[in-house]
Design an enzyme around this catalytic site. Sequence first.
Site, PDB file in Angstrom:
ATOM      1  CB  CYS A 113       4.812  31.344  20.405  1.00 22.46           C
ATOM      2  SG  CYS A 113       4.894  32.487  19.085  1.00 22.46           S
ATOM      3  CG  HIS A 254       1.010  29.127  19.310  1.00 23.85           C
ATOM      4  ND1 HIS A 254       0.404  30.419  19.257  1.00 23.85           N
ATOM      5  CD2 HIS A 254       2.221  29.273  18.716  1.00 23.85           C
ATOM      6  CE1 HIS A 254       1.611  31.137  18.690  1.00 23.85           C
ATOM      7  NE2 HIS A 254       2.344  30.317  18.054  1.00 23.85           N
ATOM      8  CG  ASN A 284       1.919  33.212  15.792  1.00 20.73           C
ATOM      9  OD1 ASN A 284       1.790  33.661  16.619  1.00 20.73           O
ATOM     10  ND2 ASN A 284       3.114  32.273  15.338  1.00 20.73           N
TER      11      ASN A 284
HETATM   12  C1  LIG Z   1       6.483  29.746   6.744  1.00 23.04           C
HETATM   13  C2  LIG Z   1       5.918  28.665   6.037  1.00 23.04           C
HETATM   14  C3  LIG Z   1       4.146  28.977   5.892  1.00 23.04           C
HETATM   15  C4  LIG Z   1       6.431  28.629   4.715  1.00 23.04           C
HETATM   16  O1  LIG Z   1       5.980  27.517   4.118  1.00 23.04           O
HETATM   17  P1  LIG Z   1       7.024  26.565   3.431  1.00 23.04           P
HETATM   18  O2  LIG Z   1       6.174  25.457   2.706  1.00 23.04           O
HETATM   19  O3  LIG Z   1       7.838  26.086   4.609  1.00 23.04           O
HETATM   20  O4  LIG Z   1       7.764  27.478   2.427  1.00 23.04           O
HETATM   21  P2  LIG Z   1       9.333  27.679   2.117  1.00 23.04           P
HETATM   22  O5  LIG Z   1       9.764  28.910   2.970  1.00 23.04           O
HETATM   23  O6  LIG Z   1       9.866  26.107   2.101  1.00 23.04           O
HETATM   24  O7  LIG Z   1       9.286  28.184   0.675  1.00 23.04           O
HETATM   25  C5  LIG Z   1       8.805  27.479  -0.283  1.00 23.04           C
HETATM   26  C6  LIG Z   1       8.685  28.272  -1.666  1.00 23.04           C
HETATM   27  O8  LIG Z   1       7.604  29.267  -1.439  1.00 23.04           O
HETATM   28  C7  LIG Z   1       7.877  30.453  -1.591  1.00 23.04           C
HETATM   29  N1  LIG Z   1       7.376  31.524  -0.615  1.00 23.04           N
HETATM   30  C8  LIG Z   1       7.716  31.687   0.586  1.00 23.04           C
HETATM   31  N2  LIG Z   1       6.829  32.481   1.194  1.00 23.04           N
HETATM   32  C9  LIG Z   1       5.982  32.836   0.346  1.00 23.04           C
HETATM   33  C10 LIG Z   1       4.735  33.659   0.182  1.00 23.04           C
HETATM   34  N3  LIG Z   1       4.366  34.197   1.125  1.00 23.04           N
HETATM   35  N4  LIG Z   1       4.177  33.572  -1.042  1.00 23.04           N
HETATM   36  C11 LIG Z   1       4.489  32.845  -2.071  1.00 23.04           C
HETATM   37  N5  LIG Z   1       5.519  32.207  -2.220  1.00 23.04           N
HETATM   38  C12 LIG Z   1       6.319  32.037  -1.045  1.00 23.04           C
HETATM   39  C13 LIG Z   1       9.690  30.449  -1.176  1.00 23.04           C
HETATM   40  O9  LIG Z   1      10.157  31.479  -1.766  1.00 23.04           O
HETATM   41  C14 LIG Z   1       9.748  29.165  -1.994  1.00 23.04           C
HETATM   42  O10 LIG Z   1      10.127  29.341  -3.190  1.00 23.04           O
HETATM   43  P3  LIG Z   1      11.401  28.596  -3.903  1.00 23.04           P
HETATM   44  O11 LIG Z   1      11.358  27.124  -3.625  1.00 23.04           O
HETATM   45  O12 LIG Z   1      11.134  29.055  -5.306  1.00 23.04           O
HETATM   46  O13 LIG Z   1      12.633  29.299  -3.177  1.00 23.04           O
HETATM   47  C15 LIG Z   1       5.972  27.505   6.815  1.00 23.04           C
HETATM   48  O14 LIG Z   1       7.401  27.188   7.019  1.00 23.04           O
HETATM   49  C16 LIG Z   1       5.305  27.629   8.560  1.00 23.04           C
HETATM   50  O15 LIG Z   1       4.398  27.843   8.755  1.00 23.04           O
HETATM   51  N6  LIG Z   1       6.532  27.404   9.335  1.00 23.04           N
HETATM   52  C17 LIG Z   1       6.232  27.297  10.663  1.00 23.04           C
HETATM   53  C18 LIG Z   1       6.439  28.762  11.176  1.00 23.04           C
HETATM   54  C19 LIG Z   1       5.611  28.965  12.476  1.00 23.04           C
HETATM   55  O16 LIG Z   1       5.127  28.250  13.111  1.00 23.04           O
HETATM   56  N7  LIG Z   1       6.025  30.017  13.281  1.00 23.04           N
HETATM   57  C20 LIG Z   1       5.784  30.352  14.403  1.00 23.04           C
HETATM   58  C21 LIG Z   1       6.438  29.796  15.642  1.00 23.04           C
HETATM   59  S1  LIG Z   1       5.776  30.462  17.178  1.00 23.04           S
END
Ligand SMILES: CC(C)(COP(=O)(O)OP(=O)(O)OC[C@H]1O[C@@H](n2cnc3c(N)ncnc32)[C@H](O)[C@@H]1OP(=O)(O)O)[C@@H](O)C(=O)NCCC(=O)NCCS
Length: 329
Positions: A113, A254, A284
């Site tokens: 990215c 980004h 993204n």
């Molecule tokens: C991916 C992202 C949105 C997830 O959000 P988060 O708050 O970290 O969520 P988590 O992975 O900790 O999961 C929290 C809970 O939500 C749930 N969950 C995850 N994805 C879900 C979705 N799409 N819909 C509903 N629930 C979801 C998980 O299962 C978890 O439940 P649990 O606690 O019962 O296990 C976030 O981590 C993020 O944006 N990270 C950066 C990613 C990024 O920038 N990537 C590109 C890099 S270039």
Amino acid sequence: MKGARVLAWGRAVPDQVVTNHDLEKLFETSDEWIVQRTGIKERRIAKPEDTAVSLGAKAAQNALTKSGLKAEDIDLIICATATGDYLFPATSCLIQDKLGAINAASFDISAACTGFIYGLNTAYTYIASGQFKNVLVIAVDLMSRFTDWGDRRTAIIFGDGAGAAVLQACAPEENAFKSFYIKSRGDGDCTLYVPNVGNQYPVKAEDITAKPTMVYMDGQAVYQFAVKAVPDALEKALAKASMVAADIDYFIPHQANYRIIESAAKRFKVPVEKFICNIDRYGNTSAASIPIALDEALENGTIDPKQKHKLAFVGFGAGLTWGACVLEF
Ligand SMILES: CC(C)(COP(=O)(O)OP(=O)(O)OC[C@H]1O[C@@H](n2cnc3c(N)ncnc32)[C@H](O)[C@@H]1OP(=O)(O)O)[C@@H](O)C(=O)NCCC(=O)NCCS
């Protein structure tokens, strides 16, 4: 040393829109959860006939047409992609052929990215050294081809798209690029990666069918990395340009997560409106997100070349890589 300026920007996104409500049909999630955690409402997903080459060439042609240059005028094509059509040849070579840029040299850059910022930095350096005059930088990713559409932790994030910029040598006093800062940290490889497609790919037939080639992302770890990487890159690039955040008219980050963008605005004490944001409509798009956002901002008049806005690009991604660029456009 020569200066470099940007003659034109371009972009291309697939026509197919996939909304959060469409994703609700694939796995347990909700529009509300996705919007709240990421700011994404919909993304563009490539049709089977679209490829990194076809989409990248479309964005490049768009920028080339606006630049007034002909394909034959291009000396160098740099394509930033992590999802090229083949392991080799380079996607840039195939785009060269589509454009008819017969006088160019071409190569790809792999910085996920952050690829557009790495590509722009490379283009600038070639121009500043005097080796090339007209350089085309393309950023294209089709993340949908490596997305597990049953994995709600990754499938909500990514979309497909391409962006491009045409750079040209100019007098040093007209130089548009005030500073670059790029960095990497290779110990983060398991945080965000696509397994089983490199030379480690198993040769036994049973492994080929059993092992997935889809994006693995530790979302929490990437988030923690990003909220530090964005200010680090911006601070370093601003310092190199002898500027502070308040001097910047628009930041083009980004587009990975709206919360990461909000946190950067807070950290630099600038209104979030100064951060150009289109993540709600595209998700993204990896390397392509910065030039797509910039080209849209030019089209809707937010950025006006006549006003010579001071801009800061900032990106981060797999590698781990991160970087920023301060320029005037
Ligand atoms: C991916 C992202 C949105 C997830 O959000 P988060 O708050 O970290 O969520 P988590 O992975 O900790 O999961 C929290 C809970 O939500 C749930 N969950 C995850 N994805 C879900 C979705 N799409 N819909 C509903 N629930 C979801 C998980 O299962 C978890 O439940 P649990 O606690 O019962 O296990 C976030 O981590 C993020 O944006 N990270 C950066 C990613 C990024 O920038 N990537 C590109 C890099 S270039």
